[in-house]
Scaffold this motif. Structure first.
Motif, short mmCIF file in Angstrom:
data_model
loop_
_atom_site.label_atom_id
_atom_site.label_comp_id
_atom_site.label_asym_id
_atom_site.label_seq_id
_atom_site.Cartn_x
_atom_site.Cartn_y
_atom_site.Cartn_z
N CYS A 9 0.83 -1.21 0.00
CA CYS A 9 0.00 0.00 0.00
C CYS A 9 0.86 1.26 0.00
N GLU A 23 -7.98 9.60 -6.43
CA GLU A 23 -8.93 8.52 -6.15
C GLU A 23 -8.20 7.30 -5.56
N THR A 24 -7.06 6.96 -6.12
CA THR A 24 -6.29 5.84 -5.60
C THR A 24 -5.77 6.14 -4.20
N LYS A 26 -7.21 7.98 -1.99
CA LYS A 26 -8.36 7.87 -1.10
C LYS A 26 -8.66 6.40 -0.77
N ILE A 27 -8.62 5.54 -1.77
CA ILE A 27 -8.89 4.12 -1.56
C ILE A 27 -7.82 3.49 -0.67
N ILE A 28 -6.56 3.80 -0.93
CA ILE A 28 -5.47 3.28 -0.12
C ILE A 28 -5.62 3.78 1.33
N LEU A 30 -8.37 4.52 2.88
CA LEU A 30 -9.48 3.81 3.53
C LEU A 30 -9.06 2.40 3.94
N TYR A 31 -8.33 1.72 3.08
CA TYR A 31 -7.84 0.38 3.44
C TYR A 31 -6.88 0.44 4.62
N SER A 55 -3.12 7.26 7.46
CA SER A 55 -4.27 6.89 6.64
C SER A 55 -5.30 8.01 6.59
N VAL A 59 -6.62 9.88 3.14
CA VAL A 59 -8.04 10.07 2.79
C VAL A 59 -8.34 11.54 2.60
N GLY A 62 -6.96 12.56 -0.64
CA GLY A 62 -7.77 11.97 -1.70
C GLY A 62 -9.03 12.76 -1.99
N TYR A 63 -9.60 13.35 -0.95
CA TYR A 63 -10.78 14.19 -1.14
C TYR A 63 -10.43 15.63 -1.52
#
Length: 67
Positions: A9, A23-24, A26-28, A30-31, A55, A59, A62-63
């Motif tokens: 990650c 976007e990626t 943000k997903i990373i 969240l994980y 993290s 996020v 990402g936003y």
């Protein structure tokens, strides 16, 4: 057990940051936040709190709220 997954990650996050793929990121984020929450719940005195802060930062980036 989570070390290799967190390392992957991290590498993906660096790659996403270099190409400005929010976007990626943000997903990373969240994980990683889910992983960090499990880690903090299991080992509250461990340094996994740093992963939780990282993290949240991913996020937020990402936003588009932090940069």
């Amino acid at each position: 057990m989570f070390g290799p997954a967190i390392t992957v990650c991290g590498h993906l996050a660096i790659r996403a940051a270099t190409v400005s793929d929010l976007e990626t990121l943000k997903i990373i984020g969240l994980y990683l936040s889910a992983t960090a929450l499990f880690g903090v719940a299991a080992f509250p005195n461990s340094p996994i709190w740093a992963l939780l802060l990282l993290s949240i930062a991913l996020v937020t980036i990402g936003y588009g709220r932090l940069a």
